[in-house]
Enzyme design. Sequence first.
Site, PDB file in Angstrom:
ATOM      1  N   ASP A 150      -6.944  -1.246   0.742  1.00  0.00           N
ATOM      2  CA  ASP A 150      -5.606  -1.751   1.104  1.00  0.00           C
ATOM      3  C   ASP A 150      -5.774  -3.183   1.611  1.00  0.00           C
ATOM      4  O   ASP A 150      -5.822  -4.125   0.810  1.00  0.00           O
ATOM      5  CB  ASP A 150      -5.001  -0.812   2.144  1.00  0.00           C
ATOM      6  CG  ASP A 150      -3.548  -1.123   2.465  1.00  0.00           C
ATOM      7  OD1 ASP A 150      -3.068  -2.194   2.062  1.00  0.00           O
ATOM      8  OD2 ASP A 150      -2.881  -0.307   3.121  1.00  0.00           O
ATOM      9  N   PHE A 169       3.856   3.437   0.823  1.00  0.00           N
ATOM     10  CA  PHE A 169       3.147   4.357   1.706  1.00  0.00           C
ATOM     11  C   PHE A 169       2.843   5.615   0.916  1.00  0.00           C
ATOM     12  O   PHE A 169       3.720   6.405   0.626  1.00  0.00           O
ATOM     13  CB  PHE A 169       3.951   4.687   2.959  1.00  0.00           C
ATOM     14  CG  PHE A 169       3.074   5.277   4.023  1.00  0.00           C
ATOM     15  CD1 PHE A 169       2.873   6.642   4.092  1.00  0.00           C
ATOM     16  CD2 PHE A 169       2.399   4.446   4.895  1.00  0.00           C
ATOM     17  CE1 PHE A 169       2.013   7.184   5.044  1.00  0.00           C
ATOM     18  CE2 PHE A 169       1.545   4.982   5.845  1.00  0.00           C
ATOM     19  CZ  PHE A 169       1.345   6.348   5.921  1.00  0.00           C
ATOM     20  N   LYS A 215      -4.745  -1.082  -3.838  1.00  0.00           N
ATOM     21  CA  LYS A 215      -3.333  -1.433  -3.641  1.00  0.00           C
ATOM     22  C   LYS A 215      -3.084  -2.871  -4.046  1.00  0.00           C
ATOM     23  O   LYS A 215      -3.902  -3.751  -3.772  1.00  0.00           O
ATOM     24  CB  LYS A 215      -2.962  -1.266  -2.172  1.00  0.00           C
ATOM     25  CG  LYS A 215      -1.923  -0.215  -1.931  1.00  0.00           C
ATOM     26  CD  LYS A 215      -1.450  -0.213  -0.506  1.00  0.00           C
ATOM     27  CE  LYS A 215      -0.827   1.139  -0.208  1.00  0.00           C
ATOM     28  NZ  LYS A 215      -0.296   1.222   1.141  1.00  0.00           N
ATOM     29  N   ARG A 237      -3.186  15.374   3.288  1.00  0.00           N
ATOM     30  CA  ARG A 237      -4.463  15.101   2.620  1.00  0.00           C
ATOM     31  C   ARG A 237      -4.738  16.116   1.519  1.00  0.00           C
ATOM     32  O   ARG A 237      -5.421  15.814   0.555  1.00  0.00           O
ATOM     33  CB  ARG A 237      -5.618  15.160   3.627  1.00  0.00           C
ATOM     34  CG  ARG A 237      -5.637  14.039   4.652  1.00  0.00           C
ATOM     35  CD  ARG A 237      -6.989  14.026   5.343  1.00  0.00           C
ATOM     36  NE  ARG A 237      -7.000  13.330   6.611  1.00  0.00           N
ATOM     37  CZ  ARG A 237      -7.204  12.020   6.775  1.00  0.00           C
ATOM     38  NH1 ARG A 237      -7.398  11.258   5.726  1.00  0.00           N
ATOM     39  NH2 ARG A 237      -7.218  11.482   7.968  1.00  0.00           N
ATOM     40  N   ASP A 246      -3.593  10.425   4.137  1.00  0.00           N
ATOM     41  CA  ASP A 246      -2.753  11.145   5.083  1.00  0.00           C
ATOM     42  C   ASP A 246      -1.638  10.286   5.657  1.00  0.00           C
ATOM     43  O   ASP A 246      -1.665   9.061   5.571  1.00  0.00           O
ATOM     44  CB  ASP A 246      -3.604  11.635   6.256  1.00  0.00           C
ATOM     45  CG  ASP A 246      -3.995  10.494   7.215  1.00  0.00           C
ATOM     46  OD1 ASP A 246      -4.524   9.474   6.732  1.00  0.00           O
ATOM     47  OD2 ASP A 246      -3.742  10.622   8.421  1.00  0.00           O
TER      48      ASP A 246
HETATM   49  C1  PRP Z   1      -7.953   4.541   5.212  1.00  0.00           C
HETATM   50  C2  PRP Z   1      -8.690   4.720   3.906  1.00  0.00           C
HETATM   51  C3  PRP Z   1      -9.638   3.561   3.859  1.00  0.00           C
HETATM   52  C4  PRP Z   1      -8.917   2.479   4.642  1.00  0.00           C
HETATM   53  C5  PRP Z   1      -8.374   1.452   3.709  1.00  0.00           C
HETATM   54  O1  PRP Z   1      -8.710   5.110   6.237  1.00  0.00           O
HETATM   55  O2  PRP Z   1      -9.367   5.962   3.850  1.00  0.00           O
HETATM   56  O3  PRP Z   1     -10.875   3.871   4.484  1.00  0.00           O
HETATM   57  O4  PRP Z   1      -7.847   3.125   5.352  1.00  0.00           O
HETATM   58  O5  PRP Z   1      -7.581   0.508   4.357  1.00  0.00           O
HETATM   59  P1  PRP Z   1      -7.943  -1.043   4.499  1.00  0.00           P
HETATM   60  O6  PRP Z   1      -8.382  -1.536   3.153  1.00  0.00           O
HETATM   61  O7  PRP Z   1      -6.627  -1.642   4.927  1.00  0.00           O
HETATM   62  O8  PRP Z   1      -8.995  -1.174   5.544  1.00  0.00           O
HETATM   63  P2  PRP Z   1      -8.152   5.427   7.679  1.00  0.00           P
HETATM   64  O9  PRP Z   1      -8.635   4.392   8.625  1.00  0.00           O
HETATM   65  O10 PRP Z   1      -6.664   5.653   7.612  1.00  0.00           O
HETATM   66  O11 PRP Z   1      -8.903   6.776   8.044  1.00  0.00           O
HETATM   67  P3  PRP Z   1      -8.908   8.190   7.255  1.00  0.00           P
HETATM   68  O12 PRP Z   1      -9.824   8.048   6.069  1.00  0.00           O
HETATM   69  O13 PRP Z   1      -9.417   9.151   8.264  1.00  0.00           O
HETATM   70  O14 PRP Z   1      -7.492   8.486   6.817  1.00  0.00           O
END
Ligand code: PRP
Length: 182
Positions: free
Chosen positions: A106, A155, A134, A168, A162
């Site tokens: 992201d 989103f 994304k 999930r 999640d």
């Molecule tokens: C989410 C996803 C990635 C990260 C990507 O993890 O699993 O690891 O965000 O986002 P970014 O490119 O903006 O850094 P999250 O921190 O939500 O933890 P999770 O895997 O436990 O859901």
Amino acid sequence: MHEDISEVLFTEDEIAARVAEMGQRIAQDYAPKVEDGGIVMVSVLRGAALFMADLARKIELPLEMDYMALSSYGNATKSSGTVRILKDLSSDIAGRHVLIAEDILDSGLTLEHLMRALSTREPASIEVATLLRKKTKAQAAIDCRYVGFECPDEFIVGYGLDYAERYRNLPYIGVLKQEVYR
Ligand code: PRP
């Protein structure tokens, strides 16, 4: 859960087909690396655990699987910009070929932080396989060798992704209705 989804972006079958393609390509690319230090797949908990489990079973090569936990989101819908290491790897990755399996790229902050941390441990190589990338304007320049799907800046939840630890286990990836998180 299904009633909270406004649109399905990738069905269970589409995900399975794409993960199988990614696995085949990775197996071709990584075959020479098996004898050259070996392969360690690294998954970032918790979201990427599902993708890693499915992808690893489509890579027909000997490999290790290891896990890290980082967090940047908590229950918010936007990244806070801070990345914390919650759990480190069990394996020593020096001289080994590291393949990071991520569910989504992201802002790129998570991968930027992770790749910087892992590269100090002197692996033979580090590459990234992300199921989703994304389309956002403010994304760190991350070199992802394997990308499953480009996805819109919505989103999204499911297949590991999640909202407040829910969704999930949806077998597909869909857009969460705004009324659920507003
Ligand atoms: C989410 C996803 C990635 C990260 C990507 O993890 O699993 O690891 O965000 O986002 P970014 O490119 O903006 O850094 P999250 O921190 O939500 O933890 P999770 O895997 O436990 O859901």
